[in-house]
Design a protein around this motif. Structure first.
Motif, PDB file in Angstrom:
ATOM      1  N   CYS A   1       0.834  -1.195   0.000  1.00 23.28           N
ATOM      2  CA  CYS A   1       0.000   0.000   0.000  1.00 23.28           C
ATOM      3  C   CYS A   1       0.874   1.254   0.000  1.00 23.28           C
ATOM      4  O   CYS A   1       1.809   1.347   0.792  1.00 23.28           O
ATOM      5  CB  CYS A   1      -0.896  -0.023   1.237  1.00 23.28           C
TER       6      CYS A   1
ATOM      7  N   CYS B   1       0.186   2.938   3.770  1.00 25.26           N
ATOM      8  CA  CYS B   1       0.569   2.337   5.039  1.00 25.26           C
ATOM      9  C   CYS B   1       1.581   1.207   4.875  1.00 25.26           C
ATOM     10  O   CYS B   1       2.012   0.630   5.868  1.00 25.26           O
ATOM     11  CB  CYS B   1      -0.678   1.837   5.780  1.00 25.26           C
TER      12      CYS B   1
ATOM     13  N   CYS C   1      -6.146  -2.629   0.010  1.00 20.03           N
ATOM     14  CA  CYS C   1      -5.623  -2.504   1.369  1.00 20.03           C
ATOM     15  C   CYS C   1      -6.811  -2.476   2.329  1.00 20.03           C
ATOM     16  O   CYS C   1      -7.665  -1.595   2.244  1.00 20.03           O
ATOM     17  CB  CYS C   1      -4.794  -1.227   1.526  1.00 20.03           C
TER      18      CYS C   1
ATOM     19  N   CYS D   1      -6.611   0.787   4.836  1.00 19.98           N
ATOM     20  CA  CYS D   1      -6.932   2.127   4.339  1.00 19.98           C
ATOM     21  C   CYS D   1      -8.195   2.138   3.477  1.00 19.98           C
ATOM     22  O   CYS D   1      -8.628   3.208   3.065  1.00 19.98           O
ATOM     23  CB  CYS D   1      -5.794   2.664   3.481  1.00 19.98           C
TER      24      CYS D   1
HETATM   25 ZN   LIG Z   1      -2.977   0.878   3.427  1.00 16.44          ZN
END
Ligand SMILES: [Zn+2]
Length: 71
Positions: A7, A10, A60, A63
């Protein structure tokens, strides 16, 4: 070859899957209605008349971010 996709926000490992859509998916840099500014949007995924589009995608779960290639 390390084909793990991470990602961009993150760095969590993304899950591979597919987006299913029977409708057109459009992109525009303007937040205004595409109908008010017709022509500025770009069709990423066109209407699938006889089948549902299946687009390979990465997701992800932290997120709620989804990344997909449209071509
Ligand atoms: Zn993420």
């Amino acid at each position: 070859m390390n084909d793990t996709v991470r990602c961009p926000e993150c760095c969590n490992e993304l899950r591979q899957g597919y987006i299913f859509s029977s409708r057109r998916i459009c992109w525009s840099e303007s937040a205004d209605s595409i109908f008010a500014d017709f022509g500025s949007e770009e069709v990423l995924i066109d209407d699938a008349i006889f089948k549902i589009s299946k687009i390979p995608a990465f997701r992800c779960e932290k997120c709620n971010l989804v990344i997909f290639k449209h071509k």
